[in-house]
Every structure is written in C-alpha cells, then in structure tokens.
Design an enzyme around this catalytic site. Structure first.
Site, short mmCIF file in Angstrom:
data_model
loop_
_atom_site.label_atom_id
_atom_site.label_comp_id
_atom_site.label_asym_id
_atom_site.label_seq_id
_atom_site.Cartn_x
_atom_site.Cartn_y
_atom_site.Cartn_z
N GLU A 43 0.87 -1.16 0.00
CA GLU A 43 0.00 0.00 0.00
C GLU A 43 0.92 1.22 0.00
OE1 GLU A 43 -2.69 0.32 3.33
OE2 GLU A 43 -3.44 2.25 2.59
N ARG A 274 5.75 -13.07 9.39
CA ARG A 274 6.43 -11.84 9.02
C ARG A 274 7.80 -11.76 9.68
NH1 ARG A 274 3.01 -7.78 9.35
NH2 ARG A 274 4.47 -6.12 9.80
N LYS A 284 4.88 0.64 9.73
CA LYS A 284 4.87 1.92 9.02
C LYS A 284 4.44 3.04 9.96
CE LYS A 284 3.67 0.15 4.50
NZ LYS A 284 2.50 -0.01 3.65
#
Ligand code: ATP
Ligand code: MG
Length: 578
Positions: A43, A274, A284
C-alpha cells in the site's frame, strides 16, 4: 537475479505447495508462459522497510525459480493515506533490491470500475446489502469471539433498494460513514471476518491517481482477492495476520467464479510469518512517527530500517537477498537478531568491497630521519583475496596520520603498537622506531616522533629482517584527504523497543521512543588516503581495521567525500553486551 539459476534455494512449505500445484496442473498458464504468478502488493502509504524485503525476495524469488511472473501491484484503495511520493519510493526500492516486474506493474485503483460492478453483482445475488447502522451499532451487532452476532435490521433490504442506495453512495449523495456496503455471509460464523464484513465505504477524499472520480472505496478484504483474481495470480502469499481473512477471500472468489466474472481456478492465499527484527521497529506507523517527529533525518536516514535508509547506510542489495535466503520462510513466529542481518551485509561486503585506509581519530607521526618535502609510493592491494583487482599507490612521507589509540606513552601490558623504544611496521611501508612525543600545555600528546629503517620497506628483500608485532595503518599528512565521516550505530539501544522490562510497575507503559539510542550517530573529521578523494557516491569500501563504509549517495561528491559507516568488522554489540 538470473545469475544464480542453478543455486537451488532451500526447500520450504511454500515451495512444496507450488511444486504440488505444478505437478497436478492446478494452474495452467494463462495469457503467457508464466507457470505461476505471485505479487508484491504494497500500500503506498509509507516507505518500504526491511520486513518488506523479506516479502519481495520471497515473491520475486518464487516467480524466478518456477519460471513464473511476479507483479508489483500498488494496493491503493485508501485515498487518505496514500501519496505519489510513496509510489515512486517503492518502485525505486524494489528495483534497487534487484527485481524486475517487466510489464507487470499494476494499480488496484485501475480496477475500481470492475470492483464496483462486482459489488453490484453481489447485490443482485443477495450476497451484499447496504447497511445504515452507525459504526458503533455495527460493532455492537457484530458480537464477540464467544457470542454470535446479530443481523442488522437493514440486512433484508430488497435488491432494488440496495442497488439504488449503492448508486447514490457512489453519486456522492451521502456523508462519510452514513452507509456501508456489506457482504451478506453469516452473522453467526465463529470467524468474525465472516460476519458480513464491510466491503465498500463512503470516503469523500481525493485519490492520488483517480482524483475525485470516486467517493466510495473498496475495503482491503474485498479489493485484495479481486486484484489477485484479475491479474491471474496463482499463489497469493501474505503474512500470517491475514490467516483469519482467508475464508472470506475464498468465499468472495467463489461467488465471482460462480457468476463467471473471474475464471477458475481462483488464486490461493498462503500465509507465512512476518519478519521481526531486534533493535528496530518494522511498522509503518512507527516509522512515520520517527520521521515526522524529527527523531531521524527523513525516510532515508541511514539509521532507519527502511530500504531507502539501508541503501544510504551502505547495505548492499545482495546483503538483503542473502538475509532473506538465510532466515527462510515458515509459519512460526520468529524474532531475528539484528546481528544476523549485519553478518549478511559483512559477508557480501567482505567479498565485494575494496580495501582502503582511513584514520578516524588522527594523531600526527613525524619521521625525523625522513627527508622533508620528499615522497615515495607504497603499494597496497585492493583486495587481499582478489589479486586481479590490482593495487593502488599510497604516498609515504615525513609526516603521517596514525590513530590516536595506536600510541601510548606508557604502554599497558600487552600493548604492541607505538610507545617510546618500540618498533612497528607502517603497513605497506617501513618499520619505524618510536623516539618520543610532543605534548601541549595540558599534557595532551599532539605528535609522536620516530625514525624509520630505510632498508625495511615492504616488498623489498630487506623487509623480512625486521620482526615486529605491531602493524599500523597511516595516511600521508601532505596528501591525505580530510572528510566528514558519520559513525552510525543502532537506532535503538534495546532489542525490543518499547517493551516491558522485568520489574516494571504494572501501570508503567513504555514508549518505543524512550529506547532510542542517544549515540546512534557521531560525526567525525577523518583523514582518508588520497584515492578516496574522488570516489563516486555509493562506492563501498572496507576501511582497514574499522569496518565497511559507503560514500553517502546524497552528500558525497568526487573531490568532497562524505562517508557513512555501514557496519563494523565485528559484532561489537554482542561483545560489549550492550
Ligand atoms: P506494516 O505492517 O509495517 O504497516 P503493511 O503490512 O501494512 O506494513 P503493506 O504495504 O500492506 O504494508 O505490505 C506489503 C506486503 O509486505 C504485504 O504482503 C505484507 O504482508 C508484506 N509485509 C509487510 N511487513 C512485513 C514483514 N515484517 N515481514 C514480511 N512481510 C511483510
Ligand atoms: Mg498491511
């Protein structure tokens, strides 16, 4: 990446799934010859971080190894947080890591028309409805993990009414939050993600690509499977937090397959764990906070675990690829030591970086029996294991810079470097014998004196007659280059920034910012050997005895070098137990 065709990466559960699918012919090639299709779907709401590197290497690596294709797709469905700057930075970072998507660059926003049509299809099939509960009411109706949800009073609106309301949502008649479109699945499902998830919301916001064309935007949970399907993705690899969304992913694609809107077989979602790394934050939100509050100097600050930061720090892309390979993929949560990443960087740099000499804490050495004004060349190999890289000349003269720590007026036990009466070799040059030092009024040593042995030059027959224990690096005072060097260290001083510590009071809440390392950078003036004066930005070197350094890609210019310390030669954090 095509250079390692025959190096087979180690097997893992993802490879097994793909190999089975290839063997059973589950995914026949469509459109072109790609045997599988993966994607990296960021994104564009921030810069990529080291965690993304794992996903990039994984997705592009699988496509490469199985003669497939990997798409770079921007998942730009949330207009309020996304920007073109991030799109550009992401494209840059993926390229820099060494991957190429060819013509497979996509934007979810290019599918908005089709997504809207798919939503209308669901409405017509009574698989979606416009809900007009408030957000709070909707939350209350959703139920909990132990309690089934309740159906919204709007759930049984007619198809006609739903189509009309949805069209008016799109036409901009309603305020943000007044209605949402929900999938009509099962309010009693044990999986909360199946309890009629919202799939479209009203957002009167400007989109960085579609401008003001839309004021309804699809939710991730609806958009992502459709993006995958429209691009003929075969294996949609994502992180474990999406595991609970997989049933909806499958449900939605099944509806669309049944309607003939997308071809079978639908893409398959597969989750892996992850990357979590010690001493950094990989979120982020936290990275944006570090940048916006000025704790670092921008997104490419060499201390940040962004790919732009790592690049500026001097981490080579091959180092990230080696790291991704070494940590592997699995479904088990894992926390990787930061030193594993650093070791990968060292390994790549040790092989690739030429050696140079720099004096970081200079002290003047005067060779009293060497003629003033005279110079001669000494020769140093560019790489100890690669004679084919040749050598360079370093001017030797009467005055040299040495490291301050290489002299002790009163040596401690075991000290083998310069002290009055001791002999050492000046690397690639002569053997010298220390005769004393000069001090200022405060008693600080300002220069060291010595005499050289004219028959001791490295590489000449007489050199071997001298047996000395110290071997010092040096830079000519007359011809060395003074430069700024930025001594970077870890950004956080604690392995788990913001985590609770043993003995913390129960009410104490820690902030990750409290764990910032106050000594994460030190600016120094250093003396470099002359050949470093003209280097191009981003050139990487090993400074002998000090570590790996890179000419800063922004601030360094030929004639005016600025270096960043990439990583030390050894893991000083483990030794000092910091
Ligand atoms: P963050 O969680 O840091 O805010 P994100 O997951 O929201 O990042 P996206 O742009 O959605 O960022 O991520 C793009 C892809 O990168 C996704 O497929 C995501 O699963 C993957 N990814 C993100 N963080 C990691 C990580 N730490 N390790 C491995 N893959 C990751
Ligand atoms: Mg995400």
């Amino acid at each position: 990446m095509s250079d390692n065709k025959d190096v087979k990466a180690p097997s893992n559960f993802l490879r097994s799934i793909i190999e089975n699918d290839l063997a059973s012919g589950a995914f026949a090639p469509r459109g072109d010859s790609a045997r599988i299709r993966t994607r990296f779907p960021p994104e564009p709401n921030g810069y990529l971080h080291f965690g993304h590197a794992k996903s990039i290497c994984l997705n592009f690596g699988l496509a490469h190894d199985y003669e497939g294709a990997c798409h770079l797709r921007f998942d730009d469905t949330n207009p309020t947080k996304e920007e073109q700057e991030y799109v550009d930075a992401i494209i840059d970072a993926v390229h820099w890591l060494g991957f190429d998507w060819g013509s497979n660059l996509f934007f979810a926003s290019d599918y908005f028309d089709r997504m809207y049509a798919f939503a209308e299809y669901l409405i017509r099939n009574r698989k979606a409805y416009v809900d007009s509960l408030s957000a709070d009411e909707m939350r209350a109706y959703r139920g909990t993990l132990t309690e089934a949800g309740r159906e919204s009073p709007y759930r049984d609106r007619s198809v006609a009414e739903n189509l009309d309301l949805f069209a008016r949502m799109k036409a901009g008649e309603f305020a943000d939050g007044s209605h949402v479109l929900r999938a009509r699945v099962d309010m009693a499902s044990p999986n909360l993600n199946m309890r009629d998830p919202a799939i479209y919301r009203i957002r009167h916001a400007h989109h960085h690509r579609t401008g003001d064309a839309w004021c309804v935007y699809p939710m991730y949970t609806f958009a992502h499977p459709i993006e995958d399907a429209l691009e003929n993705i075969t294996h949609s690899v994502c992180t474990l937090e999406f595991e609970d969304q997989r049933p909806f992913y499958d449900w939605l694609l099944e509806q669309l397959c049944e309607g003939g809107l997308i071809p079978r077989p639908a893409p398959k979602q597969i989750e892996f764990s992850r990357l979590n790394l010690t001493y950094v934050v990989l979120s982020k939100r936290k990275l944006i906070q570090l940048v916006e509050e000025g704790h670092v100097d921008g997104w490419d600050d060499p201390r940040l675990p962004t790919l732009a930061g790592g690049r500026r720090r001097g981490y080579p892309p091959e180092g990230f690829r080696l790291f991704a390979e070494r940590i592997g993929v699995s479904k088990a949560d894992s926390l990787i030591e930061y030193s594993v990443l650093e070791e990968c960087m060292r390994e790549v740099l040790n092989d690739a970086a030429e050696r140079r000499v720099a004096v970081l804490d200079p002290l003047k050495l005067v060779i009293d029996n060497y003629p003033a004004g005279e110079h001669e060349a000494c020769f140093a190999p560019n790489h100890p294991l690669k004679p084919e890289l040749g050598q360079r000349s370093m001017p030797f003269g009467r005055e040299l810079w040495i490291e301050r720590e290489d002299f002790m007026e009163e040596p401690v036990k075991g000290f083998r470097r310069l002290f009055p009466g001791n002999m050492v070799r000046l690397r690639y040059g002569y053997v010298v014998k220390c005769t004393g030092c000069d001090k200022d009024e405060a008693g600080n040593v300002v220069a060291v004196h010595c005499e050289y042995m004219p028959d001791s030059k490295s590489g000449t027959p007489g050199a071997d007659n001298y047996k000395v224990k110290g071997n010092l690096h040096w830079v000519s005072v007359a011809e060395g280059v003074e430069a700024e060097v930025r001594m970077y260290d870890r950004l956080f001083a604690h392995p788990a920034p913001g985590s609770r510590r043993e003995g913390d009071a129960p009410q104490l809440e820690r902030d990750f910012l409290d764990d910032l390392n106050p000594d994460s950078v030190k600016l120094i003036r250093a003396w470099l050997e002359p050949s470093l004066g003209e280097v191009a930005p981003e050139s990487r070197f090993q400074f002998e005895r000090h570590g790996y350094f890179v000419a800063d890609r922004i601030d360094s210019q030929p004639g005016k070098p600025v270096f960043n310390r990439t990583v030390t030669l050894k893991d000083s954090w483990a030794r000092s137990g910091k």
